[in-house]
Scaffold this motif. Structure first.
Motif: not given
Length: 342
Positions: A188-192, A209, A242, A244
């Motif tokens: 899980w990173h950033n918006e997730s 993510c 994605r 990223m």
């Protein structure tokens, strides 16, 4: 002073000698307690200064450090090196004896060792605690002797180290999880990333993510794993597809499912990590993420009503180590050593 004041003064009762004595004892004891506290703090500070950082060559200091580690029954991790410089699986050892010119360690989980190991180059890691702070040291050595007992214990003898290196930021014992033991993983990173007030229930989290399921979805790679973090790899195609981007100091949640063969069950860890480093391996075109664990979570033994995905968050130890994960890694190293002895 008026006449009335003078009359009042002479009318006061005489001082009680017993009361004066009690007062003096009270003052004396208070001063003594303050002095004891000062001495204790000074001794603690002096003890802390006994363990310097950097490169240490003073024999007396080295002996004091080793004696403290032996007194605390510290675990010594002995890493054997091959002629080509490639590292072999690490052996876990218990302290046995410090002699005038040698150090003896007991091998954990091994009952015998071939004499062919004598002369092998080693790197030895150990740690102990001072004032609730974990201090790490390492030194290079060779196996100068092997001793085996009928009770099944096996000991190795190392020359007394000529120098120690202080490793405040310890390179934890690392392993690339064998494919048969890595049951799955997610990121899980950033918006997730879940909201802080929803961390306790994964049913409220956004989808990860990136996920890893062998043969199904391999969107990233667990390059290596330690008790204090991990190194992940994300291919350039996934990064581009994605859109990223990872940056140092950002935080992510890394979930990993591992097989525990001793108990025939699944071990699941959620690691709340800080991204320590980001770099691209131009040979493989893979973006590497170095992670340091800040906190970790595991499934609750008893679910909370109304929270189907409830998990239990725990702080890492003072050395940023997830102890159950560290034990799993150590057992896998011992297994690898038994399967592929030198």
């Amino acid at each position: 002073m008026t006449l009335t004041d003078i009359q009042h003064f002479f009318s006061l009762p005489p001082l009680d000698p017993e009361g004066i004595r009690i007062w003096l004892w009270t003052v004396g004891i208070s001063c003594l307690l303050v002095l004891i506290v000062f001495i204790v703090k000074t001794a603690i500070n002096f003890r802390t200064r006994r363990y310097p950082s950097g490169h240490i060559e003073d024999e007396k200091t080295i002996r004091n450090i080793l004696s403290t580690a032996f007194d605390q029954r510290a675990v010594f991790e002995v890493q054997v090196r091959t002629a080509g410089g490639q590292r072999r699986p690490t052996l876990s050892c218990a302290p046995d004896h410090i002699g005038p010119s040698s150090v003896s360690l007991e091998l954990n989980g091994l009952k015998s060792l071939s004499d062919k190991w004598i002369g092998r180059d080693l790197t030895v890691y150990f740690r102990f605690k001072v004032n609730k702070e974990t201090i790490f040291y390492t030194f290079t050595s060779t196996i100068s002797g092997i001793r085996q007992q009928a009770s099944g214990a096996c000991y190795i003898t190392l020359p007394f180290p000529r120098s120690l290196e202080n490793k405040q930021k310890r390179a934890f014992l690392r392993i690339t999880p064998p494919p048969s033991y890595l049951l799955g993983s997610a990121l899980w990173h950033n918006e997730s990333m879940p909201m802080p007030d929803r961390l306790h229930d994964i049913s409220l989290w956004p989808p990860p993510c990136l996920i890893y399921l062998a043969g199904i979805a391999e969107q990233f790679k667990v390059v290596d794993l330690s008790a204090g973090g991990a190194r992940l790899g994300v291919s350039s195609s996934v990064m581009s597809e994605r859109r990223m981007q990872f940056n140092a100091i950002e935080q992510i949640i890394f979930m990993i499912d591992l097989l525990d063969p001793e108990n025939d069950k699944r071990l699941r860890f959620w690691l709340h990590c800080r991204i320590q480093s980001v770099w691209v391996d131009h040979a493989t075109r893979m973006t590497n993420l170095g992670l340091q664990c800040l906190a970790w979570a595991r499934p609750r033994e008893q679910a909370i009503p109304g929270e189907p995905g409830s998990i239990e968050w725990l702080r890492s130890s003072l050395s940023s180590e997830v102890e159950p994960l560290g034990k799993w890694i150590m057992r896998r190293h011992i297994e690898l050593f038994r399967e592929h002895p030198i």
